[in-house]
Design an enzyme around this catalytic site. Structure first.
Site, PDB file in Angstrom:
ATOM      1  N   GLU A 337       0.841  -1.201   0.000  1.00 20.07           N
ATOM      2  CA  GLU A 337       0.000   0.000   0.000  1.00 20.07           C
ATOM      3  C   GLU A 337       0.872   1.245   0.000  1.00 20.07           C
ATOM      4  O   GLU A 337       1.578   1.528   0.976  1.00 20.07           O
ATOM      5  CB  GLU A 337      -0.938   0.027   1.219  1.00 20.07           C
ATOM      6  N   LYS A 469      -8.162 -14.845  16.194  1.00 18.50           N
ATOM      7  CA  LYS A 469      -8.356 -14.433  14.791  1.00 18.50           C
ATOM      8  C   LYS A 469      -9.808 -14.100  14.435  1.00 18.50           C
ATOM      9  O   LYS A 469     -10.233 -14.280  13.306  1.00 18.50           O
ATOM     10  CB  LYS A 469      -7.808 -15.502  13.833  1.00 18.50           C
ATOM     11  N   ASP A 545       1.939 -14.053  12.797  1.00 14.09           N
ATOM     12  CA  ASP A 545       0.797 -14.632  12.097  1.00 14.09           C
ATOM     13  C   ASP A 545      -0.098 -13.472  11.653  1.00 14.09           C
ATOM     14  O   ASP A 545      -0.767 -12.839  12.477  1.00 14.09           O
ATOM     15  CB  ASP A 545       0.038 -15.561  13.059  1.00 14.09           C
ATOM     16  N   HIS A 643      -2.004  10.372  -1.555  1.00 11.79           N
ATOM     17  CA  HIS A 643      -2.192   9.144  -2.331  1.00 11.79           C
ATOM     18  C   HIS A 643      -1.884   9.397  -3.796  1.00 11.79           C
ATOM     19  O   HIS A 643      -1.313   8.558  -4.473  1.00 11.79           O
ATOM     20  CB  HIS A 643      -3.610   8.612  -2.160  1.00 11.79           C
TER      21      HIS A 643
END
Ligand code: ADP
Length: 658
Positions: A337, A469, A545, A643
């Site tokens: 990104e 998660k 993770d 951006h």
């Protein structure tokens, strides 16, 4: 040259050539007046030199822009982030054009004047010579009879021709030769522009903190592509043998299971190559672009990934130095990104210039919650009372702790749902993230409980009350892994000059967005601007993770005006940062290198768990930096603009994470 036909040929050849050079040179001359992202200069010595001059010039043009062009003045009071994209163009053009006005600093004359002089010289000489030769042809005078003025004209012609050829000719020839690589050069030019813009954005307009280097980073090496090529050349591609071909055929036919290749062959890389080829043949889809070579497949066997066919490359950027608790960290972030690393870096700078952040670990305990079932709710309640009785804790802890040197039981919290009981075990796990460790300890206790509660049915070692998660209030309230609070006081001066906004705007926006807005959305632990962006990038870089970003990104960002409203107090509170520095993906070469950069690689030698706790404080610090920068960009209406600068793609930037 007495032959009129030959003279005519010479004349007719020279004229179009002159016009051709004139047209080409004019176009290039004009192109020096448009921004470099429109004109893609090639690689002639002159244009390379010009590029270097442009870069050098940027070193000198870091002083604040004139007020009418200054981004802070343009947008500091703006609240909306929905500025039309088109309106950004003039801003960009103006800023780059401004640089180009100094392009000729290294020449005795301004660049366009030098070009104009040589152009004039060249065409005057050509005109002079042609008119003289025409006169000679008309009067049948031999061309070999050369006057002094003709000698001067020829010398002027040669000199200007060499200058123009050097300046534009090589450029032109190379553009013909290298035409297929145009995109590569364009991309490099784009990078250069991004670099220029980044440096502008980075230009410090306040006195630097002691440990911050005020000078610009050195120019990038001129030919990075060669380096990449060299690395690839050094690692020859995997070649499949005839024997491999037989195995591929049997995998395709289904007689050899794909998963059995590693144990069968005893060579993980060869197994991956064969599996990959079989997969391509089976699916008819090419895996070109997914690299196979350059990875240690033995290192993931039985630990990180099964049935590999290659690996995905993710760039790693560095934000920092991030000053936390008096220590500097360079934070590795693996992301695709655009803006994310640059933005976090800006936040790091603001923190550094304000004296650093303080990160405090509140709690350290990994959880696992099995679900067990009884014949009656009464029996489930009996076990709940037994487990929560402090008199029984020591016994249970001894049983639990047998599983590992590092796993130490901290507590058991139970929740009942009819006949079903959920037992949430919490334990320390040293430097490991600890899921395996806690699971082993839980299994020991469940086995032990079967003696006194033989009617207990273990339905699952994980009953989702852990909770792993998945977004869950239990993690948000009770914490999971490391709970950290990180704070900093950002000086008002730094808020204005580095973050281009005001304390007041930030406090107001934080209240409206991160607190009220999230409450309106019914957020669960999502009282922040983009904590998950930073958490995930650091997790991928350091071998955590990445799926645990769900609860690890739980964060409430608070902002308050302090010191009579002059400065900003900002804090992030993150109850569930799940990180480790041993086990899982942390042992892989790339991830290990990133942990090493942070000084937290492997098991801590001082005290078990010190490295993983340190990593958690760094994650919180990086989130603090990310929150500070994005909130400032939003407050100043800069989100769309930045951006456009760093992504510059056609994607809809309004959908960028915020
Ligand atoms: P996780 O529990 O995070 O899934 P693993 O069980 O794969 O991690 O890795 C932990 C392993 O590392 C255990 O076998 C443990 O004994 C070992 N280990 C070595 N040093 C440490 C340490 N300082 N902290 C935690 N575990 C350690």
């Amino acid at each position: 040259m007495h032959c009129p036909r030959a003279q005519y040929c010479l004349f007719s050849l020279t004229c179009p050539l002159s016009y051709f050079i004139l047209l080409h040179a004019l176009s290039v001359l004009l192109s020096t007046h448009v921004p470099p992202y429109i004109y893609s200069s090639a690689t002639s010595p002159f244009s390379t030199q010009l590029n270097l001059l442009k870069q050098n010039r940027n070193r000198f043009s870091l002083s604040p822009l004139p007020s009418h062009k200054h981004p802070s003045k343009m947008g500091a009071r703006r609240r909306s982030s929905t500025k039309p994209v088109q309106s950004l163009k003039p801003t960009k053009t103006v800023s780059v054009d401004e640089d180009l006005t100094k392009a000729s600093d290294a020449f005795p004359l301004p660049l366009h004047l030098s070009n104009a002089v040589f152009f004039t010289l060249f065409f005057s000489a050509v005109y002079f010579l042609l008119s003289h030769w025409r006169e000679k042809i008309r009067t049948s005078t031999p061309l070999s009879v050369v006057t002094f003025s003709e000698i001067i004209a020829i010398l002027a012609f040669v000199a200007s021709f060499i200058y123009l050829l050097g300046f534009f000719g090589i450029d032109f020839v190379q553009s013909l030769i290298l035409r297929p690589q145009t995109e590569v050069w364009n991309a490099e030019d784009d990078d250069e522009v991004a670099d220029v813009l980044l440096r502008k954005e980075d230009a410090r307009k306040v006195p630097c903190g002691q440990a911050l280097d005020c000078s610009l980073p050195p120019l990038p090496p001129p030919a990075p592509i060669v380096t990449v090529q060299k690395v690839l050349d050094e690692k020859p591609a995997t070649v499949l043998t005839e024997e491999d071909e037989e195995i591929i055929k049997s995998v395709v036919a289904g007689t050899t299971p794909s998963y059995s290749l590693e144990p069968k062959l005893g060579d993980c890389k060869r197994a991956a190559a064969i599996r990959r080829e079989a997969l391509q043949r089976l699916t008819g889809k090419s895996l070109e672009g997914l690299p196979l070579d350059g990875f240690d497949y033995e290192s993931i066997l039985g630990q990180c990934c099964e049935m590999p066919v290659g690996y995905v490359q993710i760039p790693v950027g560095i934000a920092g130095p991030l000053l936390i608790n008096g220590r500097e960290y360079s934070v590795p972030m693996a992301t695709t990104e655009g803006c994310l690393v640059a933005s976090t870096n800006r936040g790091c700078k603001a923190i550094h210039l304000s004296g650093g952040a303080t990160s405090t670990l509140l709690r350290d305990g990994m959880t696992r919650a099995p679900v067990v079932r009884f014949g009656t709710a009464k029996r489930a309640a009996d076990l709940k009372l037994y487990l929560e009785d402090p008199d029984n804790f020591d016994t249970l802890a001894v049983v639990f702790n047998r599983s590992s040197r590092f796993g130490r039981l901290q507590g058991i919290k139970c929740a009942i749902a009819g006949k079903n009981l959920y037992l949430r075990f919490t334990c320390t796990t040293g430097d490991a993230m600890g899921m395996n460790m806690v699971s082993k300890g839980v299994q020991n206790v469940l086995d032990f409980l079967q003696t006194d509660f033989p009617d207990m049915d273990v339905m699952g070692i994980s009953g989702n009350f852990c909770s792993d998660k998945k977004p869950a209030a239990v993690n948000w309230i009770e914490g999971r892994g490391k709970s950290v609070v990180c704070e900093a006081i950002i000086k008002g001066d730094v808020v204005r000059k580095v973050l281009k906004t005001t304390v007041e705007s930030l406090v107001e926006l934080n209240m409206l967005k991160n607190l009220t807005g999230s409450a309106m959305a019914g957020a669960l632990g999502g009282f922040n601007a983009h904590a998950s962006n930073i958490v995930t990038a650091v997790y991928i870089a350091t071998g955590q993770d990445p799926a645990q970003n769900v609860e690890s990104s739980h964060c409430i960002t608070m902002m308050e005006a302090v010191n009579d409203g002059k400065d900003l107090h900002i804090s992030v509170t993150m109850p569930s940062i799940e990180v480790g520095t041993v086990g899982g993906g942390t042992q892989l070469a790339s991830q290990s290198a990133c942990l090493n950069l942070l000084g937290v690689k492997g098991a801590s030698k001082e005290s078990a768990g010190a490295n993983s706790r340190m990593l958690a404080t760094v994650v919180a610090g990086a989130v603090l930096a990310g929150e500070l920068s994005l909130m400032s960009a939003l407050a100043a209406g800069q989100l769309v603009k930045s951006h456009m600068k760093y992504n510059r793609s056609n994607k809809d930037v309004s959908k960028a994470s915020s």
